[in-house]
Design a protein around this motif. Structure first.
Motif, PDB file in Angstrom:
ATOM      1  N   GLU A  56     -18.992  29.812   9.910  1.00  0.00           N
ATOM      2  CA  GLU A  56     -18.997  29.451  11.328  1.00  0.00           C
ATOM      3  C   GLU A  56     -18.486  28.027  11.529  1.00  0.00           C
ATOM      4  O   GLU A  56     -18.893  27.096  10.837  1.00  0.00           O
ATOM      5  CB  GLU A  56     -20.415  29.579  11.901  1.00  0.00           C
ATOM      6  N   GLY A  57     -17.545  27.860  12.437  1.00  0.00           N
ATOM      7  CA  GLY A  57     -16.968  26.559  12.732  1.00  0.00           C
ATOM      8  C   GLY A  57     -15.779  26.191  11.867  1.00  0.00           C
ATOM      9  O   GLY A  57     -15.125  25.186  12.108  1.00  0.00           O
ATOM     10  N   GLU A 110     -16.058  31.983  15.132  1.00  0.00           N
ATOM     11  CA  GLU A 110     -17.283  31.965  15.926  1.00  0.00           C
ATOM     12  C   GLU A 110     -18.085  33.212  15.596  1.00  0.00           C
ATOM     13  O   GLU A 110     -17.539  34.220  15.136  1.00  0.00           O
ATOM     14  CB  GLU A 110     -16.941  31.925  17.415  1.00  0.00           C
ATOM     15  N   THR A 118     -10.534  29.005  15.155  1.00  0.00           N
ATOM     16  CA  THR A 118     -11.862  28.599  14.706  1.00  0.00           C
ATOM     17  C   THR A 118     -12.782  29.817  14.738  1.00  0.00           C
ATOM     18  O   THR A 118     -12.806  30.552  15.723  1.00  0.00           O
ATOM     19  CB  THR A 118     -12.425  27.494  15.623  1.00  0.00           C
TER      20      THR A 118
END
Length: 168
Positions: free
Chosen positions: A84-85, A58, A56
């Motif tokens: 992001e995410g 970040e 993931t």
């Protein structure tokens, strides 16, 4: 009979042509990229470290830089909000732009886990425990097995992790 153009006149004529070409190129660039026309430099998101598939993204792993290559193709991430995410589909190398096609949304349900199956029609609501047969993000249509009966149903994955079963 042929006429020759003087060197001074030829220089003036070629200068006018070059100016017209430059104006045309600026107009085309303004049409294709409003950010360039406004004087803003385009940005790109790049990793600061090697990021492997399934990780993931970040903010600490990423950096926003100015794009200096005018020939870069479209389809890359321009801001941190876009990436992001999200989860990577393939390895991302430091210093390289992140293509949008290399990212996916996080899975709301995972294959083999438990999920609540919900069937609603009119005033009738039936719930059961199910097991998704594939990984899926919110909004995906997937198949799941009813744990009690073994029947395989299709349904849409919801944000809370439930699967809303569709009627046949």
């Amino acid at each position: 009979m042929t006429f020759r153009q003087s060197a001074a006149r030829a220089a003036i004529a070629s200068g006018a042509v070059l100016r017209a070409q430059a104006i045309g190129l600026v107009a085309i660039a303004a049409f294709l990229s409003p950010a360039l026309a406004a004087g803003e430099r385009p940005t790109a998101v790049i990793p600061t470290q090697t990021i492997y598939p399934g990780e993931t993204l970040e903010a600490g792993m990423l950096e926003v830089v100015d794009v200096t290559n005018p020939d870069i193709t479209d389809g890359y991430a321009r801001s941190l909000d876009e990436v992001e995410g999200k989860v990577t589909k393939r390895t991302l190398l430091p210093g390289r732009v992140i293509l949008a096609s290399a990212l996916r949304e996080q899975h709301a349900v995972e294959r083999g886990s438990k999920a609540l199956l919900v069937f609603s029609k009119g005033g009738l609501t039936i719930t059961a425990t199910g097991s998704p047969l594939q990984d899926a993000a919110v909004g995906d249509l997937i198949r799941a097995r009813n744990v009690d009966t073994g029947v395989i149903v299709s349904g849409t994955v919801m944000a809370d992790g439930t699967i809303h079963v569709v009627a046949k």
